[in-house]
Design a protein around this motif. Structure first.
Motif, PDB file in Angstrom:
ATOM      1  N   HIS A  85       0.846  -1.197   0.000  1.00 58.58           N
ATOM      2  CA  HIS A  85       0.000   0.000   0.000  1.00 58.58           C
ATOM      3  C   HIS A  85       0.882   1.248   0.000  1.00 58.58           C
ATOM      4  N   LEU A  86       0.491   2.205  -0.808  1.00 59.75           N
ATOM      5  CA  LEU A  86       1.137   3.518  -0.842  1.00 59.75           C
ATOM      6  C   LEU A  86       0.165   4.511  -0.219  1.00 59.75           C
ATOM      7  N   ILE A  87       0.593   5.133   0.880  1.00 55.26           N
ATOM      8  CA  ILE A  87      -0.232   6.121   1.561  1.00 55.26           C
ATOM      9  C   ILE A  87       0.364   7.495   1.290  1.00 55.26           C
ATOM     10  N   GLN A  88      -0.482   8.416   0.852  1.00 53.23           N
ATOM     11  CA  GLN A  88      -0.060   9.789   0.574  1.00 53.23           C
ATOM     12  C   GLN A  88      -0.814  10.743   1.491  1.00 53.23           C
ATOM     13  N   ILE A  89      -0.063  11.668   2.071  1.00 52.55           N
ATOM     14  CA  ILE A  89      -0.630  12.694   2.942  1.00 52.55           C
ATOM     15  C   ILE A  89      -0.373  14.041   2.276  1.00 52.55           C
ATOM     16  N   LEU A  90      -1.429  14.795   2.034  1.00 53.54           N
ATOM     17  CA  LEU A  90      -1.320  16.114   1.418  1.00 53.54           C
ATOM     18  C   LEU A  90      -1.412  17.162   2.517  1.00 53.54           C
ATOM     19  N   LEU A  91      -0.288  17.824   2.776  1.00 56.02           N
ATOM     20  CA  LEU A  91      -0.220  18.806   3.860  1.00 56.02           C
ATOM     21  C   LEU A  91      -0.133  20.223   3.297  1.00 56.02           C
ATOM     22  N   PRO A  92      -0.953  21.133   3.814  1.00 57.13           N
ATOM     23  CA  PRO A  92      -0.909  22.521   3.343  1.00 57.13           C
ATOM     24  C   PRO A  92       0.315  23.244   3.905  1.00 57.13           C
ATOM     25  N   ARG A 136      -6.231   0.698   8.947  1.00 55.61           N
ATOM     26  CA  ARG A 136      -7.168   1.797   8.673  1.00 55.61           C
ATOM     27  C   ARG A 136      -7.498   2.609   9.931  1.00 55.61           C
ATOM     28  N   ASP A 137      -7.688   1.931  11.059  1.00 52.08           N
ATOM     29  CA  ASP A 137      -8.012   2.650  12.292  1.00 52.08           C
ATOM     30  C   ASP A 137      -6.888   3.613  12.675  1.00 52.08           C
ATOM     31  N   TRP A 138      -5.628   3.151  12.582  1.00 55.13           N
ATOM     32  CA  TRP A 138      -4.503   4.020  12.923  1.00 55.13           C
ATOM     33  C   TRP A 138      -4.461   5.218  11.979  1.00 55.13           C
ATOM     34  N   TRP A 139      -4.624   4.971  10.676  1.00 51.14           N
ATOM     35  CA  TRP A 139      -4.554   6.056   9.699  1.00 51.14           C
ATOM     36  C   TRP A 139      -5.695   7.052   9.880  1.00 51.14           C
ATOM     37  N   GLN A 140      -6.883   6.584  10.197  1.00 49.41           N
ATOM     38  CA  GLN A 140      -8.000   7.507  10.414  1.00 49.41           C
ATOM     39  C   GLN A 140      -7.733   8.384  11.636  1.00 49.41           C
ATOM     40  N   GLY A 141      -7.201   7.795  12.702  1.00 46.46           N
ATOM     41  CA  GLY A 141      -6.847   8.583  13.878  1.00 46.46           C
ATOM     42  C   GLY A 141      -5.734   9.573  13.594  1.00 46.46           C
ATOM     43  N   TYR A 142      -4.740   9.140  12.832  1.00 45.86           N
ATOM     44  CA  TYR A 142      -3.616  10.021  12.497  1.00 45.86           C
ATOM     45  C   TYR A 142      -4.096  11.179  11.619  1.00 45.86           C
ATOM     46  N   ARG A 143      -4.981  10.890  10.657  1.00 41.56           N
ATOM     47  CA  ARG A 143      -5.533  11.951   9.813  1.00 41.56           C
ATOM     48  C   ARG A 143      -6.285  12.960  10.672  1.00 41.56           C
ATOM     49  N   GLN A 144      -7.039  12.495  11.650  1.00 49.36           N
ATOM     50  CA  GLN A 144      -7.761  13.411  12.535  1.00 49.36           C
ATOM     51  C   GLN A 144      -6.794  14.290  13.325  1.00 49.36           C
ATOM     52  N   GLN A 145      -5.693  13.706  13.809  1.00 49.66           N
ATOM     53  CA  GLN A 145      -4.686  14.498  14.521  1.00 49.66           C
ATOM     54  C   GLN A 145      -4.107  15.582  13.608  1.00 49.66           C
ATOM     55  N   LEU A 146      -3.750  15.190  12.388  1.00 48.43           N
ATOM     56  CA  LEU A 146      -3.164  16.154  11.451  1.00 48.43           C
ATOM     57  C   LEU A 146      -4.163  17.238  11.064  1.00 48.43           C
ATOM     58  N   THR A 147      -5.424  16.881  10.962  1.00 47.78           N
ATOM     59  CA  THR A 147      -6.467  17.861  10.636  1.00 47.78           C
ATOM     60  C   THR A 147      -6.510  18.956  11.699  1.00 47.78           C
ATOM     61  N   GLN A 176      -7.340  22.318   9.522  1.00 45.80           N
ATOM     62  CA  GLN A 176      -8.038  22.123   8.263  1.00 45.80           C
ATOM     63  C   GLN A 176      -9.445  21.590   8.501  1.00 45.80           C
ATOM     64  N   ALA A 177     -10.371  21.925   7.615  1.00 40.66           N
ATOM     65  CA  ALA A 177     -11.703  21.328   7.659  1.00 40.66           C
ATOM     66  C   ALA A 177     -11.625  19.892   7.141  1.00 40.66           C
ATOM     67  N   LEU A 178     -10.769  19.676   6.144  1.00 38.95           N
ATOM     68  CA  LEU A 178     -10.567  18.358   5.560  1.00 38.95           C
ATOM     69  C   LEU A 178      -9.112  18.233   5.154  1.00 38.95           C
ATOM     70  N   LEU A 179      -8.456  17.203   5.606  1.00 38.22           N
ATOM     71  CA  LEU A 179      -7.073  16.937   5.230  1.00 38.22           C
ATOM     72  C   LEU A 179      -7.055  15.588   4.520  1.00 38.22           C
ATOM     73  N   ILE A 180      -6.443  15.553   3.357  1.00 35.43           N
ATOM     74  CA  ILE A 180      -6.468  14.351   2.519  1.00 35.43           C
ATOM     75  C   ILE A 180      -5.335  13.404   2.890  1.00 35.43           C
ATOM     76  N   VAL A 181      -5.725  12.174   3.215  1.00 33.70           N
ATOM     77  CA  VAL A 181      -4.808  11.047   3.334  1.00 33.70           C
ATOM     78  C   VAL A 181      -5.412   9.972   2.445  1.00 33.70           C
ATOM     79  N   ARG A 182      -4.658   9.543   1.439  1.00 33.56           N
ATOM     80  CA  ARG A 182      -5.206   8.578   0.490  1.00 33.56           C
ATOM     81  C   ARG A 182      -4.294   7.367   0.379  1.00 33.56           C
ATOM     82  N   VAL A 183      -4.877   6.268  -0.036  1.00 34.53           N
ATOM     83  CA  VAL A 183      -4.137   5.024  -0.141  1.00 34.53           C
ATOM     84  C   VAL A 183      -4.403   4.400  -1.504  1.00 34.53           C
TER      85      VAL A 183
END
Length: 102
Positions: free
Chosen positions: A2-9, A73-84, A89-96
């Motif tokens: 899996h390739l996970i990409q995080i788009l950070l402003p 998935r649970d770890w990534w969803q929690g991590y995305r929420q932390q980064l948000t 951000q209202a929405l921060l993109i983490v995609r796989v």
């Protein structure tokens, strides 16, 4: 694999740049957890989207990538929420994506 990409402003909603320490912290966290990371920081990407029919919004972003055999998935969803929250951000993109190594 899996390739996970995080788009950070690079900037908050008022145009104020985020400090380098935030990006270094994310880099170090991901590198430690996944054993490596790829960062695209030199030439920021620009994201554009229509907020309304008349309004186009843009963000200058950096992209962090990690690869992993298993997807927690649970770890990534929690991590995305932390980064948000951290990047305000209202929405921060983490995609796989599933990838195959050649």
């Amino acid at each position: 694999m899996h390739l996970i990409q995080i788009l950070l402003p690079l900037y908050d909603n008022e145009g104020k740049p985020f400090g380098q320490e935030l990006f270094l912290r994310v880099r170090d966290e991901l590198s430690e957890r996944f054993g490596g990371i790829t960062t695209y920081m030199r030439s920021p990407a620009r994201g554009l989207w229509k907020e309304t029919r008349e309004t186009t919004v843009h963000d200058d972003i950096v992209i962090y990538e990690v690869m992993t055999d298993t997807l927690d998935r649970d770890w990534w969803q929690g991590y995305r929420q932390q980064l948000t929250v951290i990047f305000r951000q209202a929405l921060l993109i983490v995609r796989v994506s599933e990838v195959q190594l050649l």
